[in-house]
Scaffold this motif. Structure first.
Motif, PDB file in Angstrom:
ATOM      1  N   PHE A 216     -17.334 -12.203  45.040  1.00  0.00           N
ATOM      2  CA  PHE A 216     -16.182 -11.409  44.622  1.00  0.00           C
ATOM      3  C   PHE A 216     -16.738 -10.140  44.014  1.00  0.00           C
ATOM      4  O   PHE A 216     -17.527 -10.193  43.075  1.00  0.00           O
ATOM      5  CB  PHE A 216     -15.333 -12.184  43.600  1.00  0.00           C
ATOM      6  CG  PHE A 216     -14.099 -11.460  43.153  1.00  0.00           C
ATOM      7  CD1 PHE A 216     -12.986 -11.399  43.977  1.00  0.00           C
ATOM      8  CD2 PHE A 216     -14.049 -10.836  41.923  1.00  0.00           C
ATOM      9  CE1 PHE A 216     -11.842 -10.748  43.562  1.00  0.00           C
ATOM     10  CE2 PHE A 216     -12.909 -10.182  41.503  1.00  0.00           C
ATOM     11  CZ  PHE A 216     -11.790 -10.138  42.324  1.00  0.00           C
ATOM     12  N   MET A 217     -16.402  -8.992  44.582  1.00  0.00           N
ATOM     13  CA  MET A 217     -16.937  -7.705  44.121  1.00  0.00           C
ATOM     14  C   MET A 217     -18.464  -7.699  44.171  1.00  0.00           C
ATOM     15  O   MET A 217     -19.122  -7.134  43.308  1.00  0.00           O
ATOM     16  CB  MET A 217     -16.456  -7.377  42.707  1.00  0.00           C
ATOM     17  CG  MET A 217     -14.990  -7.062  42.584  1.00  0.00           C
ATOM     18  SD  MET A 217     -14.462  -6.697  40.886  1.00  0.00           S
ATOM     19  CE  MET A 217     -15.676  -5.551  40.327  1.00  0.00           C
ATOM     20  N   GLY A 218     -19.038  -8.375  45.145  1.00  0.00           N
ATOM     21  CA  GLY A 218     -20.483  -8.400  45.275  1.00  0.00           C
ATOM     22  C   GLY A 218     -21.194  -9.336  44.321  1.00  0.00           C
ATOM     23  O   GLY A 218     -22.418  -9.353  44.248  1.00  0.00           O
TER      24      GLY A 218
ATOM     25  N   LYS B 137     -11.058  -0.187  36.460  1.00  0.00           N
ATOM     26  CA  LYS B 137     -11.840   0.921  35.913  1.00  0.00           C
ATOM     27  C   LYS B 137     -13.342   0.706  36.052  1.00  0.00           C
ATOM     28  O   LYS B 137     -14.110   1.648  36.018  1.00  0.00           O
ATOM     29  CB  LYS B 137     -11.495   1.128  34.435  1.00  0.00           C
ATOM     30  CG  LYS B 137     -10.048   1.503  34.210  1.00  0.00           C
ATOM     31  CD  LYS B 137      -9.749   1.601  32.734  1.00  0.00           C
ATOM     32  CE  LYS B 137      -8.257   1.801  32.513  1.00  0.00           C
ATOM     33  NZ  LYS B 137      -7.921   1.747  31.106  1.00  0.00           N
ATOM     34  N   GLU B 138     -13.764  -0.540  36.179  1.00  0.00           N
ATOM     35  CA  GLU B 138     -15.188  -0.877  36.253  1.00  0.00           C
ATOM     36  C   GLU B 138     -15.508  -1.473  37.620  1.00  0.00           C
ATOM     37  O   GLU B 138     -14.648  -2.001  38.292  1.00  0.00           O
ATOM     38  CB  GLU B 138     -15.543  -1.894  35.152  1.00  0.00           C
ATOM     39  CG  GLU B 138     -15.325  -1.384  33.752  1.00  0.00           C
ATOM     40  CD  GLU B 138     -16.319  -0.317  33.339  1.00  0.00           C
ATOM     41  OE1 GLU B 138     -17.454  -0.328  33.856  1.00  0.00           O
ATOM     42  OE2 GLU B 138     -15.962   0.533  32.528  1.00  0.00           O
ATOM     43  N   HIS B 139     -16.766  -1.409  37.991  1.00  0.00           N
ATOM     44  CA  HIS B 139     -17.160  -1.926  39.304  1.00  0.00           C
ATOM     45  C   HIS B 139     -18.406  -2.804  39.234  1.00  0.00           C
ATOM     46  O   HIS B 139     -19.150  -2.901  40.183  1.00  0.00           O
ATOM     47  CB  HIS B 139     -17.396  -0.761  40.275  1.00  0.00           C
ATOM     48  CG  HIS B 139     -16.172   0.051  40.496  1.00  0.00           C
ATOM     49  ND1 HIS B 139     -15.107  -0.390  41.237  1.00  0.00           N
ATOM     50  CD2 HIS B 139     -15.823   1.275  40.038  1.00  0.00           C
ATOM     51  CE1 HIS B 139     -14.164   0.518  41.251  1.00  0.00           C
ATOM     52  NE2 HIS B 139     -14.566   1.545  40.527  1.00  0.00           N
ATOM     53  N   SER B 140     -18.638  -3.431  38.115  1.00  0.00           N
ATOM     54  CA  SER B 140     -19.795  -4.309  37.986  1.00  0.00           C
ATOM     55  C   SER B 140     -19.333  -5.762  37.905  1.00  0.00           C
ATOM     56  O   SER B 140     -18.146  -6.042  37.782  1.00  0.00           O
ATOM     57  CB  SER B 140     -20.600  -3.952  36.735  1.00  0.00           C
ATOM     58  OG  SER B 140     -19.865  -4.297  35.580  1.00  0.00           O
ATOM     59  N   CYS B 141     -20.292  -6.670  37.945  1.00  0.00           N
ATOM     60  CA  CYS B 141     -19.961  -8.096  37.833  1.00  0.00           C
ATOM     61  C   CYS B 141     -19.313  -8.412  36.487  1.00  0.00           C
ATOM     62  O   CYS B 141     -18.534  -9.353  36.373  1.00  0.00           O
ATOM     63  CB  CYS B 141     -21.218  -8.937  38.021  1.00  0.00           C
ATOM     64  SG  CYS B 141     -21.885  -8.833  39.700  1.00  0.00           S
TER      65      CYS B 141
END
Length: 100
Positions: free
Chosen positions: A44-46, A76-80
């Motif tokens: 999920f999201m990498g 707003k964020e794109h990290s785990c």
């Protein structure tokens, strides 16, 4: 409240469909050969996270509990670390009393 739950359910369905090809099922067994647990790991999201439904069984093979994972992405964020996981736990209660 019903609208929010519906939106969360739709988001869960979309995330499951996206991750379906990347989901791995893991099974653990008791020494007697019955299934101890069934867990699903996916992307999920990498990020590798629990996805879908996990189940835990007793030594006789009876279902004891089920966990359903709902993953929510922080826009707003794109990290785990931007993933919020809601876990819904259902415990199964077995009665030894005979029904009359």
């Amino acid at each position: 409240m019903k609208t929010i739950l519906f939106i969360v359910m739709i988001m869960q369905l979309i995330s499951l469909l996206k991750a379906a090809a990347q989901t791995k099922t893991e099974k653990e067994y008791y020494k007697n050969g019955t299934v101890l647990s069934i867990k699903h790991q996916g992307i999920f999201m990498g990020c590798g996270v629990p996805i879908g439904t996990d189940s835990l069984f007793n030594r006789k093979g009876g279902l004891m509990e089920t966990s359903e994972y709902v993953l929510i992405k922080d826009e707003k964020e794109h990290s785990c670390h931007a993933i919020t996981t809601l876990t819904f736990l259902l415990k199964v209660v077995h009665s030894n009393k005979a029904n009359h």
